[in-house]
Design a protein around this motif. Sequence first.
Motif, mmCIF file in Angstrom:
data_model
loop_
_atom_site.group_PDB
_atom_site.id
_atom_site.type_symbol
_atom_site.label_atom_id
_atom_site.label_comp_id
_atom_site.label_asym_id
_atom_site.label_seq_id
_atom_site.Cartn_x
_atom_site.Cartn_y
_atom_site.Cartn_z
ATOM 1 N N VAL A 62 -3.731 -5.275 -11.292
ATOM 2 C CA VAL A 62 -3.649 -4.587 -9.996
ATOM 3 C C VAL A 62 -4.686 -3.471 -9.945
ATOM 4 C CG1 VAL A 62 -2.179 -3.221 -8.461
ATOM 5 C CG2 VAL A 62 -1.213 -5.167 -9.718
ATOM 6 N N GLY A 63 -4.784 -2.688 -11.014
ATOM 7 C CA GLY A 63 -5.755 -1.602 -11.064
ATOM 8 C C GLY A 63 -7.184 -2.093 -10.944
ATOM 9 N N ARG A 64 -7.466 -3.173 -11.612
ATOM 10 C CA ARG A 64 -8.830 -3.722 -11.566
ATOM 11 C C ARG A 64 -9.169 -4.235 -10.173
ATOM 12 N NH1 ARG A 64 -11.356 -8.027 -15.898
ATOM 13 N NH2 ARG A 64 -13.361 -8.209 -14.879
ATOM 14 N N VAL A 65 -8.228 -4.905 -9.526
ATOM 15 C CA VAL A 65 -8.459 -5.407 -8.169
ATOM 16 C C VAL A 65 -8.669 -4.239 -7.204
ATOM 17 C CG1 VAL A 65 -7.352 -6.594 -6.225
ATOM 18 C CG2 VAL A 65 -7.252 -7.595 -8.524
ATOM 19 N N LEU A 66 -7.784 -3.243 -7.274
ATOM 20 C CA LEU A 66 -7.910 -2.090 -6.375
ATOM 21 C C LEU A 66 -9.203 -1.326 -6.634
ATOM 22 C CD1 LEU A 66 -4.238 -0.744 -6.275
ATOM 23 C CD2 LEU A 66 -5.456 -2.047 -4.504
ATOM 24 N N ASN A 67 -9.592 -1.207 -7.893
ATOM 25 C CA ASN A 67 -10.827 -0.508 -8.219
ATOM 26 C C ASN A 67 -12.037 -1.235 -7.639
ATOM 27 O OD1 ASN A 67 -12.095 1.737 -9.546
ATOM 28 N ND2 ASN A 67 -12.911 0.260 -11.009
ATOM 29 N N SER A 68 -12.031 -2.572 -7.689
ATOM 30 C CA SER A 68 -13.161 -3.313 -7.113
ATOM 31 C C SER A 68 -13.226 -3.125 -5.601
ATOM 32 C CB SER A 68 -13.095 -4.794 -7.480
ATOM 33 O OG SER A 68 -12.030 -5.429 -6.830
ATOM 34 N N ILE A 69 -12.060 -3.012 -4.954
ATOM 35 C CA ILE A 69 -12.021 -2.764 -3.502
ATOM 36 C C ILE A 69 -12.531 -1.360 -3.203
ATOM 37 C CG2 ILE A 69 -10.496 -2.592 -1.480
ATOM 38 C CD1 ILE A 69 -10.983 -5.483 -2.800
ATOM 39 N N ALA A 70 -12.115 -0.383 -4.022
ATOM 40 C CA ALA A 70 -12.562 0.999 -3.821
ATOM 41 C C ALA A 70 -14.075 1.110 -3.991
ATOM 42 C CB ALA A 70 -11.841 1.930 -4.799
ATOM 43 N N GLU A 71 -14.622 0.413 -5.000
ATOM 44 C CA GLU A 71 -16.065 0.480 -5.244
ATOM 45 C C GLU A 71 -16.874 -0.220 -4.161
ATOM 46 O OE1 GLU A 71 -16.558 -1.114 -9.162
ATOM 47 O OE2 GLU A 71 -16.000 0.786 -10.131
ATOM 48 N N SER A 72 -16.349 -1.333 -3.649
ATOM 49 C CA SER A 72 -17.100 -2.077 -2.637
ATOM 50 C C SER A 72 -16.900 -1.502 -1.237
ATOM 51 C CB SER A 72 -16.697 -3.550 -2.650
ATOM 52 O OG SER A 72 -15.375 -3.712 -2.160
ATOM 53 N N GLY A 73 -15.842 -0.737 -1.037
ATOM 54 C CA GLY A 73 -15.596 -0.117 0.255
ATOM 55 C C GLY A 73 -14.811 -0.978 1.232
ATOM 56 N N GLY A 74 -14.345 -2.136 0.807
ATOM 57 C CA GLY A 74 -13.561 -2.969 1.721
ATOM 58 C C GLY A 74 -13.084 -4.246 1.057
ATOM 59 N N LEU A 75 -12.223 -4.921 1.768
ATOM 60 C CA LEU A 75 -11.652 -6.169 1.280
ATOM 61 C C LEU A 75 -12.551 -7.347 1.624
ATOM 62 C CD1 LEU A 75 -8.089 -5.320 2.506
ATOM 63 C CD2 LEU A 75 -8.638 -5.811 0.139
ATOM 64 N N PRO A 76 -12.758 -8.258 0.678
ATOM 65 C CA PRO A 76 -13.584 -9.423 0.990
ATOM 66 C C PRO A 76 -12.776 -10.492 1.721
ATOM 67 C CG PRO A 76 -12.900 -9.490 -1.307
ATOM 68 C CD PRO A 76 -12.384 -8.206 -0.730
ATOM 69 N N GLY A 77 -13.422 -11.180 2.634
ATOM 70 C CA GLY A 77 -12.796 -12.301 3.332
ATOM 71 C C GLY A 77 -11.464 -11.941 3.977
ATOM 72 N N GLU A 78 -10.484 -12.794 3.764
ATOM 73 C CA GLU A 78 -9.152 -12.598 4.351
ATOM 74 C C GLU A 78 -8.173 -11.907 3.400
ATOM 75 O OE1 GLU A 78 -8.371 -13.379 7.573
ATOM 76 O OE2 GLU A 78 -10.536 -13.752 7.710
ATOM 77 N N HIS A 79 -8.657 -11.434 2.262
ATOM 78 C CA HIS A 79 -7.765 -10.790 1.285
ATOM 79 C C HIS A 79 -7.104 -9.554 1.883
ATOM 80 C CE1 HIS A 79 -8.794 -13.136 -2.297
ATOM 81 N NE2 HIS A 79 -10.019 -13.193 -1.788
ATOM 82 N N HIS A 80 -5.841 -9.371 1.573
ATOM 83 C CA HIS A 80 -5.101 -8.157 1.881
ATOM 84 C C HIS A 80 -3.916 -8.104 0.928
ATOM 85 C CE1 HIS A 80 -3.402 -11.307 4.451
ATOM 86 N NE2 HIS A 80 -2.273 -10.606 4.520
ATOM 87 N N PHE A 81 -3.363 -6.900 0.734
ATOM 88 C CA PHE A 81 -2.363 -6.715 -0.308
ATOM 89 C C PHE A 81 -1.081 -6.105 0.228
ATOM 90 C CE2 PHE A 81 -6.535 -5.547 -2.394
ATOM 91 C CZ PHE A 81 -6.817 -6.837 -2.803
ATOM 92 N N TYR A 82 0.024 -6.636 -0.264
ATOM 93 C CA TYR A 82 1.334 -6.019 -0.091
ATOM 94 C C TYR A 82 1.689 -5.436 -1.449
ATOM 95 C CZ TYR A 82 1.848 -8.707 4.226
ATOM 96 O OH TYR A 82 1.675 -9.238 5.483
ATOM 97 N N ILE A 83 1.886 -4.129 -1.492
ATOM 98 C CA ILE A 83 2.224 -3.464 -2.753
ATOM 99 C C ILE A 83 3.584 -2.801 -2.585
ATOM 100 C CG2 ILE A 83 1.560 -1.700 -4.431
ATOM 101 C CD1 ILE A 83 -1.365 -2.184 -3.522
ATOM 102 N N THR A 84 4.530 -3.225 -3.410
ATOM 103 C CA THR A 84 5.885 -2.671 -3.383
ATOM 104 C C THR A 84 6.029 -1.730 -4.566
ATOM 105 O OG1 THR A 84 6.701 -4.712 -2.388
ATOM 106 C CG2 THR A 84 8.345 -3.249 -3.351
ATOM 107 N N PHE A 85 6.647 -0.562 -4.322
ATOM 108 C CA PHE A 85 6.809 0.420 -5.392
ATOM 109 C C PHE A 85 8.104 1.198 -5.198
ATOM 110 C CE2 PHE A 85 4.620 2.479 -1.954
ATOM 111 C CZ PHE A 85 5.131 3.774 -1.905
ATOM 112 N N LYS A 86 8.564 1.807 -6.280
ATOM 113 C CA LYS A 86 9.753 2.656 -6.274
ATOM 114 C C LYS A 86 9.352 4.031 -5.757
ATOM 115 C CE LYS A 86 12.953 0.028 -8.137
ATOM 116 N NZ LYS A 86 14.178 -0.287 -7.437
ATOM 117 N N THR A 87 9.964 4.455 -4.663
ATOM 118 C CA THR A 87 9.581 5.728 -4.044
ATOM 119 C C THR A 87 10.039 6.943 -4.846
ATOM 120 O OG1 THR A 87 11.563 5.671 -2.663
ATOM 121 C CG2 THR A 87 9.536 4.764 -1.708
#
Length: 159
Positions: free
Chosen positions: A24-49
């Motif tokens: 997850v960290g590696r995927v998010l880091n690549s998105i942060a570095e590139s400045g956006g999501l490629p193609g139709e990719h998008h993420f649902y991230i569930t976490f404990k509040t």
Amino acid sequence: MTSGVADSLIPYDEIVQEALRAVVGRVLNSIAESGGLPGEHHFYITFKTQAAGVDIPKRLIERFPDEMTIVIQHRFWDLKVTDKGFSVGLSFNQVPSTLVIPFAAITGFHDPAVNFELRFQANDDGDVEPHEPADNDEPIAKPVEDGSNVVAVDFKRKK
């Protein structure tokens, strides 16, 4: 012989969870570095509040007292990733908010564009729990007291 599985002294489940959270960290880091999501990719991230290290607005904790799912797709900003987690800007009911989420708080990650999904056990602190020392940690070789370099090995056998 017993038919049950032996208890492991190696925390394989925790090691695997940590490795998958690194995905997850590696995927998010690549998105942060590139400045956006490629193609139709998008993420649902569930976490404990309520997990340690989670920093989200109080109104969101009141609305989602246990668990929350965010979507990283069209409207997000300032995505920053560290070794321990990430922060991202999102809008909730037209109110901009910054969320800080440790990887240890994540319970789910889903990219519907490619039907990729990971599920995790919530880990409050991200650290491995301490354990008692193993029974086999005592030294098995004892030096001989005559000053030579010979080592006497005492193999203890259970009878």
